[in-house]
Scaffold this motif. Sequence first.
Motif, PDB file in Angstrom:
ATOM      1  N   ALA A  10      -6.867   1.791   3.690  1.00 15.99           N
ATOM      2  CA  ALA A  10      -7.306   1.330   2.368  1.00 15.99           C
ATOM      3  C   ALA A  10      -6.512   0.098   1.982  1.00 15.99           C
ATOM      4  O   ALA A  10      -5.270   0.143   1.937  1.00 15.99           O
ATOM      5  N   ARG A  11      -7.213  -0.992   1.743  1.00 20.64           N
ATOM      6  CA  ARG A  11      -6.581  -2.223   1.258  1.00 20.64           C
ATOM      7  C   ARG A  11      -7.280  -2.606  -0.041  1.00 20.64           C
ATOM      8  O   ARG A  11      -8.441  -3.026  -0.034  1.00 20.64           O
ATOM      9  N   VAL A  12      -6.568  -2.429  -1.147  1.00 24.10           N
ATOM     10  CA  VAL A  12      -7.168  -2.596  -2.469  1.00 24.10           C
ATOM     11  C   VAL A  12      -6.463  -3.741  -3.192  1.00 24.10           C
ATOM     12  O   VAL A  12      -5.235  -3.706  -3.371  1.00 24.10           O
ATOM     13  N   PRO A  13      -7.204  -4.775  -3.633  1.00 26.01           N
ATOM     14  CA  PRO A  13      -6.565  -5.866  -4.385  1.00 26.01           C
ATOM     15  C   PRO A  13      -5.938  -5.352  -5.674  1.00 26.01           C
ATOM     16  O   PRO A  13      -6.474  -4.463  -6.336  1.00 26.01           O
ATOM     17  N   MET A  14      -4.800  -5.923  -6.029  1.00 27.50           N
ATOM     18  CA  MET A  14      -4.092  -5.548  -7.245  1.00 27.50           C
ATOM     19  C   MET A  14      -4.346  -6.594  -8.319  1.00 27.50           C
ATOM     20  O   MET A  14      -4.386  -7.793  -8.029  1.00 27.50           O
ATOM     21  N   GLU A  15      -4.521  -6.158  -9.539  1.00 30.88           N
ATOM     22  CA  GLU A  15      -4.791  -7.067 -10.648  1.00 30.88           C
ATOM     23  C   GLU A  15      -3.623  -8.013 -10.912  1.00 30.88           C
ATOM     24  O   GLU A  15      -3.810  -9.134 -11.365  1.00 30.88           O
ATOM     25  N   ARG A  16      -2.409  -7.543 -10.604  1.00 31.65           N
ATOM     26  CA  ARG A  16      -1.208  -8.354 -10.789  1.00 31.65           C
ATOM     27  C   ARG A  16      -0.309  -8.133  -9.589  1.00 31.65           C
ATOM     28  O   ARG A  16      -0.134  -7.004  -9.133  1.00 31.65           O
ATOM     29  N   PRO A  17       0.266  -9.184  -9.018  1.00 37.00           N
ATOM     30  CA  PRO A  17       1.129  -8.994  -7.842  1.00 37.00           C
ATOM     31  C   PRO A  17       2.443  -8.321  -8.217  1.00 37.00           C
ATOM     32  O   PRO A  17       2.852  -8.308  -9.377  1.00 37.00           O
ATOM     33  N   PHE A  18       3.090  -7.775  -7.207  1.00 34.63           N
ATOM     34  CA  PHE A  18       4.412  -7.178  -7.358  1.00 34.63           C
ATOM     35  C   PHE A  18       5.309  -7.834  -6.324  1.00 34.63           C
ATOM     36  O   PHE A  18       4.970  -7.884  -5.141  1.00 34.63           O
ATOM     37  N   ALA A  19       6.460  -8.354  -6.754  1.00 36.41           N
ATOM     38  CA  ALA A  19       7.279  -9.150  -5.846  1.00 36.41           C
ATOM     39  C   ALA A  19       8.743  -8.723  -5.915  1.00 36.41           C
ATOM     40  O   ALA A  19       9.270  -8.402  -6.984  1.00 36.41           O
ATOM     41  N   ARG A  25       3.560  -8.494  -2.905  1.00 34.96           N
ATOM     42  CA  ARG A  25       2.361  -7.717  -2.595  1.00 34.96           C
ATOM     43  C   ARG A  25       1.270  -7.991  -3.615  1.00 34.96           C
ATOM     44  O   ARG A  25       1.474  -7.823  -4.817  1.00 34.96           O
ATOM     45  N   ALA A  26       0.094  -8.414  -3.121  1.00 39.17           N
ATOM     46  CA  ALA A  26      -1.058  -8.650  -3.989  1.00 39.17           C
ATOM     47  C   ALA A  26      -2.175  -7.648  -3.743  1.00 39.17           C
ATOM     48  O   ALA A  26      -3.197  -7.673  -4.417  1.00 39.17           O
ATOM     49  N   ARG A  27      -1.985  -6.786  -2.768  1.00 38.17           N
ATOM     50  CA  ARG A  27      -2.924  -5.688  -2.529  1.00 38.17           C
ATOM     51  C   ARG A  27      -2.156  -4.526  -1.935  1.00 38.17           C
ATOM     52  O   ARG A  27      -1.137  -4.708  -1.273  1.00 38.17           O
ATOM     53  N   THR A  28      -2.628  -3.330  -2.214  1.00 42.83           N
ATOM     54  CA  THR A  28      -1.988  -2.171  -1.627  1.00 42.83           C
ATOM     55  C   THR A  28      -2.499  -1.968  -0.206  1.00 42.83           C
ATOM     56  O   THR A  28      -3.534  -2.522   0.186  1.00 42.83           O
ATOM     57  N   GLU A  29      -1.762  -1.185   0.553  1.00 37.08           N
ATOM     58  CA  GLU A  29      -2.189  -0.847   1.911  1.00 37.08           C
ATOM     59  C   GLU A  29      -1.717   0.562   2.220  1.00 37.08           C
ATOM     60  O   GLU A  29      -0.517   0.814   2.325  1.00 37.08           O
ATOM     61  N   SER A  30      -2.661   1.478   2.331  1.00 44.50           N
ATOM     62  CA  SER A  30      -2.351   2.878   2.622  1.00 44.50           C
ATOM     63  C   SER A  30      -3.202   3.361   3.779  1.00 44.50           C
ATOM     64  O   SER A  30      -4.306   2.859   4.021  1.00 44.50           O
ATOM     65  N   VAL A  31      -2.686   4.356   4.480  1.00 43.61           N
ATOM     66  CA  VAL A  31      -3.451   5.083   5.485  1.00 43.61           C
ATOM     67  C   VAL A  31      -3.857   6.408   4.856  1.00 43.61           C
ATOM     68  O   VAL A  31      -3.002   7.157   4.363  1.00 43.61           O
ATOM     69  N   VAL A 152      10.379  -0.729 -14.100  1.00 46.00           N
ATOM     70  CA  VAL A 152      10.783  -1.644 -13.031  1.00 46.00           C
ATOM     71  C   VAL A 152      10.350  -3.049 -13.415  1.00 46.00           C
ATOM     72  O   VAL A 152       9.175  -3.286 -13.739  1.00 46.00           O
ATOM     73  N   VAL A 153      11.297  -3.986 -13.373  1.00 49.83           N
ATOM     74  CA  VAL A 153      11.010  -5.391 -13.653  1.00 49.83           C
ATOM     75  C   VAL A 153      11.048  -6.135 -12.321  1.00 49.83           C
ATOM     76  O   VAL A 153      12.128  -6.412 -11.788  1.00 49.83           O
ATOM     77  N   ASP A 154       9.870  -6.439 -11.762  1.00 51.62           N
ATOM     78  CA  ASP A 154       9.834  -7.131 -10.477  1.00 51.62           C
ATOM     79  C   ASP A 154       9.896  -8.637 -10.710  1.00 51.62           C
ATOM     80  O   ASP A 154      10.031  -9.111 -11.848  1.00 51.62           O
ATOM     81  N   LEU A 155       9.781  -9.423  -9.643  1.00 50.13           N
ATOM     82  CA  LEU A 155       9.985 -10.866  -9.749  1.00 50.13           C
ATOM     83  C   LEU A 155       8.762 -11.621 -10.243  1.00 50.13           C
ATOM     84  O   LEU A 155       8.810 -12.841 -10.380  1.00 50.13           O
ATOM     85  N   SER A 156       7.673 -10.916 -10.507  1.00 46.17           N
ATOM     86  CA  SER A 156       6.506 -11.591 -11.076  1.00 46.17           C
ATOM     87  C   SER A 156       6.648 -11.816 -12.577  1.00 46.17           C
ATOM     88  O   SER A 156       5.862 -12.558 -13.171  1.00 46.17           O
ATOM     89  N   ARG A 157       7.669 -11.160 -13.183  1.00 46.66           N
ATOM     90  CA  ARG A 157       7.900 -11.319 -14.623  1.00 46.66           C
ATOM     91  C   ARG A 157       9.399 -11.328 -14.903  1.00 46.66           C
ATOM     92  O   ARG A 157      10.179 -10.712 -14.180  1.00 46.66           O
ATOM     93  N   THR A 158       9.771 -12.009 -15.964  1.00 44.89           N
ATOM     94  CA  THR A 158      11.168 -12.007 -16.400  1.00 44.89           C
ATOM     95  C   THR A 158      11.423 -10.783 -17.282  1.00 44.89           C
ATOM     96  O   THR A 158      10.474 -10.169 -17.807  1.00 44.89           O
ATOM     97  N   PRO A 159      12.685 -10.412 -17.478  1.00 49.34           N
ATOM     98  CA  PRO A 159      12.970  -9.326 -18.418  1.00 49.34           C
ATOM     99  C   PRO A 159      12.404  -9.587 -19.814  1.00 49.34           C
ATOM    100  O   PRO A 159      11.907  -8.666 -20.480  1.00 49.34           O
ATOM    101  N   ASP A 342      -2.231   2.253 -13.147  1.00 48.69           N
ATOM    102  CA  ASP A 342      -3.146   2.033 -14.260  1.00 48.69           C
ATOM    103  C   ASP A 342      -3.251   0.552 -14.610  1.00 48.69           C
ATOM    104  O   ASP A 342      -4.262   0.095 -15.161  1.00 48.69           O
ATOM    105  N   GLU A 343      -2.228  -0.211 -14.290  1.00 48.98           N
ATOM    106  CA  GLU A 343      -2.231  -1.655 -14.536  1.00 48.98           C
ATOM    107  C   GLU A 343      -2.778  -2.414 -13.334  1.00 48.98           C
ATOM    108  O   GLU A 343      -3.517  -3.387 -13.484  1.00 48.98           O
ATOM    109  N   TRP A 344      -2.420  -1.977 -12.126  1.00 48.63           N
ATOM    110  CA  TRP A 344      -2.847  -2.690 -10.919  1.00 48.63           C
ATOM    111  C   TRP A 344      -4.308  -2.428 -10.571  1.00 48.63           C
ATOM    112  O   TRP A 344      -4.996  -3.285 -10.037  1.00 48.63           O
TER     113      TRP A 344
END
Length: 421
Positions: A10-19, A25-31, A152-159, A342-344
């Motif tokens: 499963a490769r699903v595009p994410m509405e917002r990246p996580f870095a 990561r701009a899409r998830t990847e699961s088996v 979690v505050v990832d690198l796609s956004r500042t605190p 719920d956001e992605w």
Amino acid sequence: MLEILRVHIARVPMERPFAHTAHARARTESVLLSLRWQGFEGWGEGAPRPYVTDETAESAVAALQALDTALLEPLLAADGFSGAVAALASLDLPRLLGGLHRAPAAAAALETALLDAVCRRHRRPLADVLDACPWAADALAAPGGAPPVSQVVDLSRTPEELLGAMPDAVRARLTHVKLKALPSPEETAERARSARALLGPGVRLSVDANCGWEPEHAEAGARLLREAAAVDWIEEPTTPRQWTVLHRIQQAGMPVMLDESAVDPADVTWAAAAGAAALVNIRVSKCGGLLPALRTAVRARECGMRVQLGVQVGEIGPLWSAGRTLAARLADLAAVECGRQDEWFPEPLTVPPYRADRERHAAPPPPGMGHGLRPSPALAPHLTVRSAPGADIGRPARQPASSETNASETHEGDLWTSHGS
């Protein structure tokens, strides 16, 4: 009888990246794996991440396709619910699937599917699996609640962009915030200062470098964070299993949390012997499933380390349900992550959908038998079918019905189109 019906990527595009420093990561990847055990279907998930366990989606699929289900004989011969759980707990699935090169994500897909089927066969929720493990009793709290989840505050956004935008009452309910580190320790310290100013002294603050700093930078960075921002612990500040470096960081007064350095109880034992960590981040897929994650948590407790229950970014369904189940029962957790599905993924990928109370920072496990989830129609367009063991691979996820469709395809299709329990 046990039959693996289908393996999907499963490769699903994410509405917002996580870095973070190791990956963006701009899409998830699961088996995803579906199987039938004693007439009941189970659905499982693993999240292969090369920078965590050296697995890719393709390598996890290959490991699952090569499995000889006769090796699961202890489970097939088990009597009753507790017997089935004990039999599954006795199997080293990461080693069984991967040999010398363990395959935890592949094992997580298989184990979560097996536990789902076992629980459905005996009409039990996934939480009952934990109580069927007497060896884990001292690490479990009584049923009845789930701890608050971290931000979690990832690198796609500042605190400021994430924490500063929260209503004051919502921010005041936070108990723990994790900051993803920048490549520069100095800039990371500034980022931590900004977060601490927004949070005040009552919220635990940690920094996760995702193994991104060289050893000499890791020691300097830990010192800067301790001096400047009152950071409570640092997670994986340098390349994995640098026990001597991690020991020096701890000796200098900064508690270390392991993540990529701790995928099983043996890693925890080594770290404890070296005085290299005070905390361990446990993730279901990284450890090889619910039961190996529980075993790793038990070992951490025996070694005097506290546990954070973490997640892989973009978990589809069975993984987040298993994680929520563990989070609701593990005693004395340092922190709990829950993801932002719920956001992605605005269109829910499971039935029932992912839910989290963002105002009160709560994410309880879903109700129902097994892990409580079935795939939603929104997931189907993002799947690549990798067939049952021994079959040809690479067919599209949706195939037109025909008289040549075999029994496994028809039965597995029921799982992906019917959403009751």
